[in-house]
Design a protein around this motif. Structure first.
Motif, PDB file in Angstrom:
ATOM      1  N   LEU A 130      35.605 -26.041 -23.100  1.00  0.00           N
ATOM      2  CA  LEU A 130      37.055 -25.858 -23.191  1.00  0.00           C
ATOM      3  C   LEU A 130      37.667 -25.515 -21.825  1.00  0.00           C
ATOM      4  N   SER A 131      36.882 -24.893 -20.948  1.00  0.00           N
ATOM      5  CA  SER A 131      37.416 -24.389 -19.680  1.00  0.00           C
ATOM      6  C   SER A 131      37.341 -25.406 -18.545  1.00  0.00           C
ATOM      7  N   TYR A 132      36.420 -26.365 -18.653  1.00  0.00           N
ATOM      8  CA  TYR A 132      36.185 -27.317 -17.558  1.00  0.00           C
ATOM      9  C   TYR A 132      36.148 -28.744 -18.091  1.00  0.00           C
ATOM     10  N   ARG A 133      36.272 -29.714 -17.179  1.00  0.00           N
ATOM     11  CA  ARG A 133      36.134 -31.112 -17.584  1.00  0.00           C
ATOM     12  C   ARG A 133      34.737 -31.315 -18.162  1.00  0.00           C
ATOM     13  N   GLU A 134      34.663 -31.973 -19.301  1.00  0.00           N
ATOM     14  CA  GLU A 134      33.377 -32.118 -20.003  1.00  0.00           C
ATOM     15  C   GLU A 134      32.289 -32.702 -19.128  1.00  0.00           C
ATOM     16  N   GLU A 135      32.670 -33.652 -18.247  1.00  0.00           N
ATOM     17  CA  GLU A 135      31.616 -34.344 -17.491  1.00  0.00           C
ATOM     18  C   GLU A 135      30.951 -33.466 -16.430  1.00  0.00           C
ATOM     19  N   ILE A 136      31.510 -32.287 -16.132  1.00  0.00           N
ATOM     20  CA  ILE A 136      30.828 -31.424 -15.152  1.00  0.00           C
ATOM     21  C   ILE A 136      30.004 -30.327 -15.831  1.00  0.00           C
ATOM     22  N   VAL A 137      30.025 -30.268 -17.167  1.00  0.00           N
ATOM     23  CA  VAL A 137      29.291 -29.214 -17.882  1.00  0.00           C
ATOM     24  C   VAL A 137      27.951 -29.763 -18.392  1.00  0.00           C
ATOM     25  N   HIS A 138      26.862 -29.098 -18.003  1.00  0.00           N
ATOM     26  CA  HIS A 138      25.525 -29.555 -18.397  1.00  0.00           C
ATOM     27  C   HIS A 138      24.735 -28.413 -19.015  1.00  0.00           C
ATOM     28  N   GLN A 139      23.977 -28.708 -20.077  1.00  0.00           N
ATOM     29  CA  GLN A 139      23.086 -27.698 -20.649  1.00  0.00           C
ATOM     30  C   GLN A 139      21.692 -27.864 -20.062  1.00  0.00           C
ATOM     31  N   LEU A 140      21.023 -26.752 -19.799  1.00  0.00           N
ATOM     32  CA  LEU A 140      19.644 -26.779 -19.299  1.00  0.00           C
ATOM     33  C   LEU A 140      18.779 -25.889 -20.176  1.00  0.00           C
ATOM     34  N   PRO A 141      17.621 -26.397 -20.624  1.00  0.00           N
ATOM     35  CA  PRO A 141      16.696 -25.523 -21.373  1.00  0.00           C
ATOM     36  C   PRO A 141      16.058 -24.535 -20.418  1.00  0.00           C
ATOM     37  N   SER A 142      15.941 -23.284 -20.837  1.00  0.00           N
ATOM     38  CA  SER A 142      15.397 -22.248 -19.965  1.00  0.00           C
ATOM     39  C   SER A 142      14.459 -21.341 -20.749  1.00  0.00           C
ATOM     40  N   ASN A 143      13.317 -21.912 -21.143  1.00  0.00           N
ATOM     41  CA  ASN A 143      12.347 -21.160 -21.944  1.00  0.00           C
ATOM     42  C   ASN A 143      11.101 -20.776 -21.160  1.00  0.00           C
ATOM     43  N   THR A 144      10.628 -21.683 -20.310  1.00  0.00           N
ATOM     44  CA  THR A 144       9.327 -21.507 -19.662  1.00  0.00           C
ATOM     45  C   THR A 144       9.444 -21.628 -18.148  1.00  0.00           C
ATOM     46  N   PRO A 145       8.386 -21.200 -17.422  1.00  0.00           N
ATOM     47  CA  PRO A 145       8.376 -21.401 -15.964  1.00  0.00           C
ATOM     48  C   PRO A 145       8.487 -22.891 -15.597  1.00  0.00           C
ATOM     49  N   GLU A 146       7.949 -23.774 -16.443  1.00  0.00           N
ATOM     50  CA  GLU A 146       8.051 -25.218 -16.179  1.00  0.00           C
ATOM     51  C   GLU A 146       9.514 -25.657 -16.230  1.00  0.00           C
ATOM     52  N   ASP A 147      10.262 -25.113 -17.210  1.00  0.00           N
ATOM     53  CA  ASP A 147      11.691 -25.421 -17.304  1.00  0.00           C
ATOM     54  C   ASP A 147      12.392 -25.021 -16.004  1.00  0.00           C
ATOM     55  N   LEU A 148      12.043 -23.855 -15.493  1.00  0.00           N
ATOM     56  CA  LEU A 148      12.675 -23.350 -14.274  1.00  0.00           C
ATOM     57  C   LEU A 148      12.467 -24.328 -13.123  1.00  0.00           C
ATOM     58  N   GLU A 149      11.221 -24.773 -12.932  1.00  0.00           N
ATOM     59  CA  GLU A 149      10.913 -25.711 -11.851  1.00  0.00           C
ATOM     60  C   GLU A 149      11.673 -27.014 -12.015  1.00  0.00           C
ATOM     61  N   ARG A 150      11.679 -27.523 -13.247  1.00  0.00           N
ATOM     62  CA  ARG A 150      12.347 -28.793 -13.516  1.00  0.00           C
ATOM     63  C   ARG A 150      13.854 -28.662 -13.269  1.00  0.00           C
ATOM     64  N   ASN A 151      14.422 -27.554 -13.707  1.00  0.00           N
ATOM     65  CA  ASN A 151      15.854 -27.324 -13.502  1.00  0.00           C
ATOM     66  C   ASN A 151      16.191 -27.259 -12.012  1.00  0.00           C
ATOM     67  N   LEU A 152      15.347 -26.556 -11.256  1.00  0.00           N
ATOM     68  CA  LEU A 152      15.573 -26.449  -9.811  1.00  0.00           C
ATOM     69  C   LEU A 152      15.562 -27.828  -9.160  1.00  0.00           C
ATOM     70  N   ASP A 153      14.570 -28.640  -9.528  1.00  0.00           N
ATOM     71  CA  ASP A 153      14.464 -29.979  -8.941  1.00  0.00           C
ATOM     72  C   ASP A 153      15.690 -30.818  -9.268  1.00  0.00           C
ATOM     73  N   GLN A 154      16.107 -30.762 -10.546  1.00  0.00           N
ATOM     74  CA  GLN A 154      17.266 -31.550 -10.973  1.00  0.00           C
ATOM     75  C   GLN A 154      18.528 -31.115 -10.248  1.00  0.00           C
ATOM     76  N   ILE A 155      18.726 -29.813 -10.119  1.00  0.00           N
ATOM     77  CA  ILE A 155      19.941 -29.304  -9.497  1.00  0.00           C
ATOM     78  C   ILE A 155      19.947 -29.623  -8.004  1.00  0.00           C
ATOM     79  N   MET A 156      18.778 -29.500  -7.348  1.00  0.00           N
ATOM     80  CA  MET A 156      18.681 -29.850  -5.935  1.00  0.00           C
ATOM     81  C   MET A 156      19.066 -31.315  -5.722  1.00  0.00           C
ATOM     82  N   GLN A 157      18.573 -32.191  -6.588  1.00  0.00           N
ATOM     83  CA  GLN A 157      18.916 -33.615  -6.488  1.00  0.00           C
ATOM     84  C   GLN A 157      20.416 -33.794  -6.638  1.00  0.00           C
ATOM     85  N   TRP A 158      20.982 -33.077  -7.597  1.00  0.00           N
ATOM     86  CA  TRP A 158      22.412 -33.190  -7.833  1.00  0.00           C
ATOM     87  C   TRP A 158      23.207 -32.741  -6.605  1.00  0.00           C
TER      88      TRP A 158
END
Length: 167
Positions: A130-158
């Motif tokens: 509701l607060s931002y344009r939909e296309e800039i809002v992304h959900q990331l799973p954050s359960n495990t250390p593997e998720d953390l690494e994957r999220n970091l890689d994805q965000i760095m690429q972005w």
């Protein structure tokens, strides 16, 4: 700027600090900043916590945000100016993981239950949509250390892509 959003315990701080050091950005935890500057306007007896003075938080951050390269970490987003963020990441954690993390932080009773409810009902994701344009809002799973690494890689690429597109 980049916004990390999510209920307490989903891993915003870990991800935000690590990303800041990898990307050479400035990391700001709004909760810590409010504590240091006493940016409060009262106390919530029910939740046993101070009430954020949102206007003072905005004033405090305005200069930093206009310089760019800032990562903001908080569990709410509807009071930040929309122009501050190029991308918003909502971290999501499965309830069993979240319950354990919050319990180990000393959360109990209503505070514990309400934070779990907030996660179940995707409250913060909806607030972000509701607060931002939909296309800039992304959900990331954050359960495990593997998720953390994957999220970091994805965000760095972005971030790298964004730099290319906007320079």
């Amino acid at each position: 700027g980049v916004l990390f959003l999510g209920t307490p315990g989903v891993g915003k701080t870990t991800l935000g600090k690590e990303l800041a050091s990898r990307a050479g950005m400035t990391y700001i935890n709004v909760g810590d900043m409010a504590k240091e500057g006493e940016l409060y306007e009262g106390f919530d007896e029910e939740y046993d916590c101070p009430i954020l003075d949102e206007d003072r938080v905005i004033d405090e951050l305005e200069d930093k945000m206009s310089e760019g390269g800032v990562i903001i970490d908080y569990h709410g987003c509807d009071f930040f100016p929309e122009r501050w963020f190029h991308i918003v990441f909502v971290l999501r954690t499965e309830n069993s993981f979240l319950y354990d993390r919050l319990e180990s932080r000393g959360y109990k009773g209503k505070k514990l239950q309400d934070n779990i409810q907030c996660e179940i009902f995707q409250t913060l994701y909806e607030e972000a949509m509701l607060s931002y344009r939909e296309e800039i809002v992304h959900q990331l799973p954050s359960n495990t250390p593997e998720d953390l690494e994957r999220n970091l890689d994805q965000i760095m690429q972005w971030i790298e892509q964004w730099m290319k597109d906007n320079n």
